[in-house]
Write a protein that holds these residues in place. Structure first.
Motif, PDB file in Angstrom:
ATOM      1  N   GLU A  73       0.832  -1.195   0.000  1.00 52.92           N
ATOM      2  CA  GLU A  73       0.000   0.000   0.000  1.00 52.92           C
ATOM      3  C   GLU A  73       0.870   1.250   0.000  1.00 52.92           C
ATOM      4  OE1 GLU A  73      -2.662  -0.116   3.253  1.00 52.92           O
ATOM      5  OE2 GLU A  73      -3.799  -1.834   2.515  1.00 52.92           O
ATOM      6  N   ASP A  74       0.334   2.319  -0.596  1.00 54.12           N
ATOM      7  CA  ASP A  74       1.034   3.592  -0.570  1.00 54.12           C
ATOM      8  C   ASP A  74       1.074   4.122   0.857  1.00 54.12           C
ATOM      9  OD1 ASP A  74       1.411   3.563  -3.310  1.00 54.12           O
ATOM     10  OD2 ASP A  74      -0.495   4.572  -3.708  1.00 54.12           O
ATOM     11  N   PRO A  75       2.158   4.813   1.229  1.00 56.13           N
ATOM     12  CA  PRO A  75       2.206   5.379   2.577  1.00 56.13           C
ATOM     13  C   PRO A  75       1.120   6.435   2.750  1.00 56.13           C
ATOM     14  CG  PRO A  75       4.012   6.221   1.220  1.00 56.13           C
ATOM     15  CD  PRO A  75       3.361   5.113   0.446  1.00 56.13           C
ATOM     16  N   PRO A  76       0.618   6.621   3.969  1.00 54.95           N
ATOM     17  CA  PRO A  76      -0.429   7.617   4.176  1.00 54.95           C
ATOM     18  C   PRO A  76       0.103   9.022   3.898  1.00 54.95           C
ATOM     19  CG  PRO A  76       0.416   6.814   6.273  1.00 54.95           C
ATOM     20  CD  PRO A  76       0.998   5.934   5.208  1.00 54.95           C
ATOM     21  N   PRO A  77      -0.739   9.918   3.399  1.00 54.29           N
ATOM     22  CA  PRO A  77      -0.279  11.285   3.117  1.00 54.29           C
ATOM     23  C   PRO A  77       0.106  12.005   4.400  1.00 54.29           C
ATOM     24  CG  PRO A  77      -2.662  11.132   2.909  1.00 54.29           C
ATOM     25  CD  PRO A  77      -2.158   9.738   3.083  1.00 54.29           C
ATOM     26  N   THR A  78       1.025  12.947   4.273  1.00 52.22           N
ATOM     27  CA  THR A  78       1.492  13.735   5.410  1.00 52.22           C
ATOM     28  C   THR A  78       1.447  15.220   5.045  1.00 52.22           C
ATOM     29  OG1 THR A  78       3.792  13.568   4.647  1.00 52.22           O
ATOM     30  CG2 THR A  78       3.033  11.908   6.237  1.00 52.22           C
ATOM     31  N   PHE A  79       1.705  16.061   6.032  1.00 57.10           N
ATOM     32  CA  PHE A  79       1.807  17.489   5.753  1.00 57.10           C
ATOM     33  C   PHE A  79       3.039  18.047   6.437  1.00 57.10           C
ATOM     34  CE2 PHE A  79      -0.202  17.691   9.885  1.00 57.10           C
ATOM     35  CZ  PHE A  79       0.243  18.886  10.452  1.00 57.10           C
ATOM     36  N   GLN A  80       3.547  19.145   5.880  1.00 56.60           N
ATOM     37  CA  GLN A  80       4.611  19.923   6.497  1.00 56.60           C
ATOM     38  C   GLN A  80       4.120  21.356   6.607  1.00 56.60           C
ATOM     39  OE1 GLN A  80       7.554  18.044   3.526  1.00 56.60           O
ATOM     40  NE2 GLN A  80       8.887  18.710   5.197  1.00 56.60           N
ATOM     41  N   ILE A  81       4.503  22.029   7.678  1.00 57.33           N
ATOM     42  CA  ILE A  81       3.983  23.374   7.932  1.00 57.33           C
ATOM     43  C   ILE A  81       5.122  24.338   8.188  1.00 57.33           C
ATOM     44  CG2 ILE A  81       3.694  22.988  10.430  1.00 57.33           C
ATOM     45  CD1 ILE A  81       1.074  24.653  10.186  1.00 57.33           C
ATOM     46  N   MET A  82       4.923  25.592   7.834  1.00 55.50           N
ATOM     47  CA  MET A  82       5.910  26.641   8.071  1.00 55.50           C
ATOM     48  C   MET A  82       5.191  27.975   8.172  1.00 55.50           C
ATOM     49  SD  MET A  82       7.524  27.513   4.349  1.00 55.50           S
ATOM     50  CE  MET A  82       7.866  29.175   4.928  1.00 55.50           C
ATOM     51  N   SER A  83       5.853  28.940   8.813  1.00 61.59           N
ATOM     52  CA  SER A  83       5.335  30.299   8.911  1.00 61.59           C
ATOM     53  C   SER A  83       6.110  31.199   7.954  1.00 61.59           C
ATOM     54  CB  SER A  83       5.472  30.821  10.343  1.00 61.59           C
ATOM     55  OG  SER A  83       5.121  32.187  10.412  1.00 61.59           O
ATOM     56  N   ILE A  84       5.431  32.195   7.403  1.00 58.93           N
ATOM     57  CA  ILE A  84       6.135  33.140   6.531  1.00 58.93           C
ATOM     58  C   ILE A  84       7.208  33.882   7.318  1.00 58.93           C
ATOM     59  CG2 ILE A  84       5.885  35.225   5.116  1.00 58.93           C
ATOM     60  CD1 ILE A  84       3.178  34.264   4.263  1.00 58.93           C
ATOM     61  N   VAL A  85       6.864  34.354   8.514  1.00 66.08           N
ATOM     62  CA  VAL A  85       7.832  35.006   9.405  1.00 66.08           C
ATOM     63  C   VAL A  85       7.540  34.563  10.833  1.00 66.08           C
ATOM     64  CG1 VAL A  85       8.188  37.054   7.951  1.00 66.08           C
ATOM     65  CG2 VAL A  85       6.382  37.056   9.668  1.00 66.08           C
ATOM     66  N   GLY A  86       8.527  34.721  11.691  1.00 74.84           N
ATOM     67  CA  GLY A  86       8.342  34.408  13.102  1.00 74.84           C
ATOM     68  C   GLY A  86       8.426  32.925  13.387  1.00 74.84           C
ATOM     69  N   SER A  87       8.493  32.615  14.672  1.00 70.55           N
ATOM     70  CA  SER A  87       8.535  31.233  15.134  1.00 70.55           C
ATOM     71  C   SER A  87       7.577  31.120  16.313  1.00 70.55           C
ATOM     72  CB  SER A  87       9.956  30.851  15.553  1.00 70.55           C
ATOM     73  OG  SER A  87      10.016  29.513  15.974  1.00 70.55           O
ATOM     74  N   TYR A  88       6.720  30.095  16.311  1.00 67.54           N
ATOM     75  CA  TYR A  88       5.613  30.027  17.269  1.00 67.54           C
ATOM     76  C   TYR A  88       5.565  28.640  17.913  1.00 67.54           C
ATOM     77  CZ  TYR A  88       4.478  34.191  14.663  1.00 67.54           C
ATOM     78  OH  TYR A  88       4.554  35.418  14.062  1.00 67.54           O
ATOM     79  N   THR A  89       5.500  28.642  19.239  1.00 65.78           N
ATOM     80  CA  THR A  89       5.394  27.414  20.016  1.00 65.78           C
ATOM     81  C   THR A  89       4.105  27.467  20.839  1.00 65.78           C
ATOM     82  OG1 THR A  89       6.731  28.393  21.781  1.00 65.78           O
ATOM     83  CG2 THR A  89       7.898  27.089  20.120  1.00 65.78           C
TER      84      THR A  89
END
Length: 252
Positions: free
Chosen positions: A36-52
């Motif tokens: 079977e194909d691996p399940p889809p994933t996502f990657q995320i990023m911010s245009i500016v700044g870093s947030y926790t």
């Protein structure tokens, strides 16, 4: 009955073992299941700044809540919620007069729909108030193409400029606003540039040198310019921001 000679016994044993091996192979082939194909994933990023201090949920129960950091670079591939609806939220303490054991209140800060047949997605978060710790985000989702493999780069113009050019080495690609293009990359040193047509002239928006090889794939994201809360603004701000990232392509 005439007793069997050693040679007759060895011959019968060999025939029996051969038949047993054939039956085992036939059973193994019959029980094999297609990969079977691996399940889809996502990657995320911010245009500016870093947030926790952000969270999202990968399932229906509270044990599936995961913390997530959203920074200027692409995150590692992450699991998509089963319904394809990504919601990032913050947790704030309940009111002082809330009953004991009341869970923290969830405050949604970003939502994105990750539905479709794509093998993966990039979620670009645009902070609405970059200097605020409790900022909310708008989002843009970029589906990854099926043939996004080694030796290719996905260029996405997420700015409002209709005339943007990106170049690798001597190859130049014009990318309209809101569109993507999958291009081939060369092994060796590549000068990567971005230019934007402003009024009647082209303005260089960024340049860098990358050493690439045939095992890599890349992301070339052209983003609207925003003032970064963590850095002083440049004296001559570029018309757009660029985020370029290369990684080892997954095995086919």
């Amino acid at each position: 009955m005439t007793p069997s000679t050693p040679s007759h016994f060895l011959k019968a044993l060999a025939i029996g073992m051969f038949a047993f091996c054939l039956s085992q192979q036939s059973s193994a082939v019959g029980s094999a299941t297609p990969q079977e194909d691996p399940p889809p994933t996502f990657q995320i990023m911010s245009i500016v700044g870093s947030y926790t201090g952000l969270y999202y949920q990968t399932g229906s129960d509270t044990s599936s809540v995961r913390s997530i950091r959203v920074g200027r670079g692409l995150s590692r591939p992450l699991a998509i919620p089963p319904n394809g609806e990504l919601v990032l939220f913050r947790k704030i303490p309940p009111p002082p007069d809330a009953p004991e054991g009341t869970p923290p209140i969830r405050v949604p800060v970003l939502s994105a729909e990750l539905e479709g047949d794509s093998p993966g997605y990039i979620v670009v978060a645009r902070p609405l108030e970059p200097k605020e710790a409790d900022t909310r985000f708008s989002s843009v989702v970029v589906p990854l193409p099926d043939d996004f493999g080694a030796g290719t780069c996905l260029i996405a113009n997420l700015s409002s400029f209709p005339n943007v050019a990106a170049s690798f080495h001597d190859d130049i690609y014009k990318i309209a606003a809101g569109t993507t293009q999958l291009v081939s990359i060369r092994s060796g040193h590549n000068m990567v540039r971005t230019a934007v047509r402003v009024s009647d002239d082209w303005k260089l928006a960024g340049s860098d040198t990358w050493r690439l090889n045939e095992t890599l794939r890349g992301y070339f994201l052209i983003l609207p310019y925003m003032e970064d809360p963590d850095y002083p603004p440049p004296l001559d701000p570029p018309p757009v921001l660029t985020r370029i990232h290369f990684q080892k392509a997954p095995s086919p």
